[in-house]
Design a protein around this motif. Structure first.
Motif, PDB file in Angstrom:
ATOM      1  N   ASP A  75       0.923  -1.133   0.072  1.00 27.71           N
ATOM      2  CA  ASP A  75      -0.059   0.008   0.104  1.00 27.71           C
ATOM      3  C   ASP A  75       0.975   1.191  -0.044  1.00 27.71           C
ATOM      4  O   ASP A  75       1.442   1.750   1.229  1.00 27.71           O
ATOM      5  N   GLY A  76       1.141   1.835  -1.196  1.00 25.59           N
ATOM      6  CA  GLY A  76       2.122   2.917  -1.373  1.00 25.59           C
ATOM      7  C   GLY A  76       1.898   3.498  -2.577  1.00 25.59           C
ATOM      8  O   GLY A  76       0.948   3.347  -3.198  1.00 25.59           O
ATOM      9  N   GLU A  77       2.903   4.354  -2.999  1.00 26.82           N
ATOM     10  CA  GLU A  77       2.926   5.022  -4.266  1.00 26.82           C
ATOM     11  C   GLU A  77       2.730   4.209  -5.316  1.00 26.82           C
ATOM     12  O   GLU A  77       3.495   2.972  -5.299  1.00 26.82           O
ATOM     13  N   GLU A  78       2.442   4.672  -6.430  1.00 30.39           N
ATOM     14  CA  GLU A  78       1.964   3.882  -7.797  1.00 30.39           C
ATOM     15  C   GLU A  78       3.228   3.560  -8.106  1.00 30.39           C
ATOM     16  O   GLU A  78       3.499   2.184  -8.575  1.00 30.39           O
ATOM     17  N   LEU A  79       4.248   4.363  -8.411  1.00 32.23           N
ATOM     18  CA  LEU A  79       5.651   3.933  -9.120  1.00 32.23           C
ATOM     19  C   LEU A  79       6.129   2.820  -8.230  1.00 32.23           C
ATOM     20  O   LEU A  79       6.793   1.994  -8.727  1.00 32.23           O
ATOM     21  N   ASP A  80       6.148   2.918  -6.858  1.00 33.96           N
ATOM     22  CA  ASP A  80       6.729   1.863  -5.862  1.00 33.96           C
ATOM     23  C   ASP A  80       5.868   0.481  -6.411  1.00 33.96           C
ATOM     24  O   ASP A  80       6.548  -0.711  -6.255  1.00 33.96           O
ATOM     25  N   ALA A  81       4.749   0.598  -6.373  1.00 37.67           N
ATOM     26  CA  ALA A  81       3.806  -0.538  -6.715  1.00 37.67           C
ATOM     27  C   ALA A  81       4.361  -1.241  -8.065  1.00 37.67           C
ATOM     28  O   ALA A  81       4.566  -2.545  -8.186  1.00 37.67           O
ATOM     29  N   ALA A  82       4.375  -0.340  -9.071  1.00 35.26           N
ATOM     30  CA  ALA A  82       5.207  -0.966 -10.335  1.00 35.26           C
ATOM     31  C   ALA A  82       6.509  -1.449 -10.088  1.00 35.26           C
ATOM     32  O   ALA A  82       6.754  -2.585 -10.511  1.00 35.26           O
ATOM     33  N   LYS A  83       7.278  -0.644  -9.458  1.00 34.28           N
ATOM     34  CA  LYS A  83       8.747  -1.189  -9.066  1.00 34.28           C
ATOM     35  C   LYS A  83       8.871  -2.582  -8.559  1.00 34.28           C
ATOM     36  O   LYS A  83       9.584  -3.518  -9.022  1.00 34.28           O
ATOM     37  N   LEU A  84       7.902  -2.710  -7.757  1.00 37.69           N
ATOM     38  CA  LEU A  84       7.898  -4.057  -6.844  1.00 37.69           C
ATOM     39  C   LEU A  84       7.550  -4.979  -7.758  1.00 37.69           C
ATOM     40  O   LEU A  84       8.165  -6.020  -7.710  1.00 37.69           O
ATOM     41  N   THR A  85       6.638  -4.758  -8.820  1.00 37.58           N
ATOM     42  CA  THR A  85       6.148  -5.858  -9.473  1.00 37.58           C
ATOM     43  C   THR A  85       7.359  -6.322 -10.624  1.00 37.58           C
ATOM     44  O   THR A  85       7.415  -7.278 -10.953  1.00 37.58           O
ATOM     45  N   VAL A  89       9.286  -9.764 -11.548  1.00 38.69           N
ATOM     46  CA  VAL A  89       9.766 -10.383 -12.729  1.00 38.69           C
ATOM     47  C   VAL A  89      11.387 -10.539 -13.135  1.00 38.69           C
ATOM     48  O   VAL A  89      11.874 -11.541 -13.545  1.00 38.69           O
ATOM     49  N   ARG A  90      12.064  -9.374 -12.759  1.00 37.28           N
ATOM     50  CA  ARG A  90      13.409  -9.583 -12.726  1.00 37.28           C
ATOM     51  C   ARG A  90      14.084 -10.557 -12.219  1.00 37.28           C
ATOM     52  O   ARG A  90      15.069 -11.292 -12.266  1.00 37.28           O
ATOM     53  N   GLU A  91      13.568 -10.824 -10.925  1.00 38.84           N
ATOM     54  CA  GLU A  91      13.992 -12.163  -9.874  1.00 38.84           C
ATOM     55  C   GLU A  91      13.471 -13.427 -10.492  1.00 38.84           C
ATOM     56  O   GLU A  91      13.614 -14.492  -9.719  1.00 38.84           O
ATOM     57  N   GLY A  92      12.580 -13.541 -11.369  1.00 40.51           N
ATOM     58  CA  GLY A  92      12.304 -14.722 -12.093  1.00 40.51           C
ATOM     59  C   GLY A  92      10.883 -15.302 -11.197  1.00 40.51           C
ATOM     60  O   GLY A  92      10.653 -16.289 -11.571  1.00 40.51           O
ATOM     61  N   LYS A  93      10.367 -14.546 -10.408  1.00 43.40           N
ATOM     62  CA  LYS A  93       9.285 -14.887  -9.562  1.00 43.40           C
ATOM     63  C   LYS A  93       7.901 -14.756 -10.300  1.00 43.40           C
ATOM     64  O   LYS A  93       7.128 -15.210  -9.982  1.00 43.40           O
ATOM     65  N   ALA A 110       8.614   2.480 -14.522  1.00 48.73           N
ATOM     66  CA  ALA A 110       9.106   1.410 -13.849  1.00 48.73           C
ATOM     67  C   ALA A 110      10.026   0.194 -15.014  1.00 48.73           C
ATOM     68  O   ALA A 110      10.938  -0.167 -14.556  1.00 48.73           O
ATOM     69  N   ILE A 111       9.092   0.045 -16.192  1.00 45.79           N
ATOM     70  CA  ILE A 111       9.688  -0.811 -16.988  1.00 45.79           C
ATOM     71  C   ILE A 111      11.057  -0.321 -17.599  1.00 45.79           C
ATOM     72  O   ILE A 111      11.926  -1.043 -17.907  1.00 45.79           O
ATOM     73  N   THR A 116      16.660  -0.911 -13.047  1.00 49.64           N
ATOM     74  CA  THR A 116      15.751  -1.738 -12.267  1.00 49.64           C
ATOM     75  C   THR A 116      14.770  -2.182 -13.049  1.00 49.64           C
ATOM     76  O   THR A 116      13.768  -2.970 -12.539  1.00 49.64           O
ATOM     77  N   GLY A 117      14.580  -1.902 -14.378  1.00 49.01           N
ATOM     78  CA  GLY A 117      13.437  -2.026 -15.522  1.00 49.01           C
ATOM     79  C   GLY A 117      13.658  -3.500 -15.945  1.00 49.01           C
ATOM     80  O   GLY A 117      14.335  -4.275 -15.912  1.00 49.01           O
TER      81      GLY A 117
END
Lengths: 300, 300
Positions: A75-85, A89-93, A110-111, A116-117
């Protein structure tokens, strides 16, 4: 080569491999229901990033058990939600990032982050959108109807390059690309004919590109005969490159709202397929957009 | 208000008044056959300007008797053929000029001549094209898909003003006009949104005009609800004004080639309706273009 959505679906199901979608800000009924639907059809698993309590309530309302999903409470900033998502994907999860309830610009940011994209190594920093629909005996692709407003010649070439892996996933190794305009001849008063002529002269490896072509000159053999056009792409285009977003957008929506056809949409240019659906999309359109992303994963 | 071509045809036939078409350079199978077909259906008489022997041969091949037509023998420059045709209309010897086998630019030049053409007194020197097709419960009009390449704000307003008599002939006294773009919000990076905002602010007497609107925002009430657009035109547009010819042209051809709908086309801005058909048009499309011109004459 796939020529319709049903065959595409049968192929993906026959592979028996599910891909995992990570939905950014998943507390969004239209996007979440698309993931739920695709999961029920057996093509994806879902990782749901966002406000967990809201997500769980929504899942229950859809008759789903939250245990069948991976929920990442955020529950936070939109950009941070996108970065977390994107990090998942980057970590293969997860395999496919998808946009929930957040601004497309934040999702794209974020992409497109160099560190980090999801930018391909040595690749262009360019994401673009491709729409596909069934037309006569094939899939016809339109690019870009949603992201790039008035791409210059280099960017237009990049947009075509971004679309080639989608054509390949559909089984088309060397698609015919028509650069759309209102006419088939160079006219300095019509800038789209100038850029089209330049791109045709340069050529793009991995496809046959030609323009300017009006839509009928691009896709109708009958019209090509009437107009006596001699051109390797005319009448047989697989990909329609539009010089401005307004053309692509009007065309995309005309196919959807006037011709009543189903359009699947895919975001290209990242290291993996990306899904962005709009709340006005039909359930079929959303489902086939996810299916297309899964097909692109299988094809890598 | 007319909502489909069949009702429009029934009305014109019920009036029992034929209008006379003057076909410039009539020795042209695709255009001549359209006039012959419209004559057979009982809505026009034909004056055929051009190479008489060729015209007579073509008429015979179509099973017609040349005595049923007025033939004006002329073998010379394209522009002179156009001027002669326009002269017949100016003198009241014909009602509707139509283009045969000559460059559209020469035909337009003859129409736009201040002394010998068909410019309304005190009117703008601007001709534009309108296409109409059946959509849901009404006729939807697109303008301009064929003549004006990148009209400025004043010209766009003129294009709408040119289209209003067509809407009126269809029974629509105050049409809703949507100015098309790819989005519904002002964005200085997308010039079509800037001009649309300017036109909306100025307004145009005789219609309700609003934009920018994407195609779905303009014609789909469902999409309007999804997007929560509050706008007097949104979802209910009768006329789609396109900011560039490439948008109109792609849209026009998408409706024809992808949605498979019949499109009738009319040239506006002169003192009378003008017909220009393309050789790639279907026979239905050509017939209804002539029918629309006749309807516009009846409405004056």
């Amino acid at each position: 080569m796939f020529t319709n959505f049903k065959d595409m679906e049968a192929y993906v199901l026959s592979q028996g491999i599910k891909k995992r979608i990570a939905l950014a800000n998943a507390h969004d009924e239209p996007a979440l229901s698309a993931v739920v639907n695709a999961k029920r059809k057996g093509i994806v698993e879902g990782t749901l990033v966002g406000k967990a309590d809201m997500i769980i309530d929504m899942l229950h309302e859809m008759g789903e058990d939250e245990k069948d999903y991976e929920i990442v409470d955020f529950d936070g900033e939109e950009l941070d939600a996108a970065k977390l998502t994107i990090k998942l994907v980057r970590e293969g999860k997860a395999d496919i990032p998808m946009k929930g309830i957040l601004q497309t610009s934040n999702f794209a940011k974020a992409i497109l982050n160099r560190e980090t994209g999801l930018i391909p190594e040595g690749g262009r920093r360019l994401v673009s959108q491709v729409g596909i629909f069934e037309y006569e005996d094939r899939f016809l692709m339109i690019t870009d109807a949603a992201i790039n407003i008035a791409p210059d010649v280099d960017t237009q070439i990049g947009i075509v390059e971004n679309a080639l892996p989608v054509a390949k996933a559909l089984g088309n190794e060397c698609p015919k690309v028509a650069i759309l305009s209102a006419v088939e001849v160079y006219n300095e008063k019509m800038p789209s004919t100038v850029s089209a002529t330049e791109i045709t002269k340069r050529g793009i490896p991995g496809c046959v590109v030609s323009g300017p072509l009006a839509l009928d000159g691009a896709i109708s053999m009958e019209s090509v005969k009437h107009k006596s056009i001699k051109d390797p792409v005319a009448g047989q285009a697989d990909i329609l490159l539009v010089p401005f977003i307004e053309i692509g957008n009007s065309l995309y929506k005309s196919v959807t709202y006037i011709a009543g056809k189903t359009m699947a949409s895919s975001i290209c240019g990242a290291t993996c397929p990306v899904v962005i659906t709009s709340r006005a999309d039909t359930p079929d359109s959303k489902y086939y957009s996810i299916l297309l992303a899964v097909l692109r994963c299988l094809n890598k």
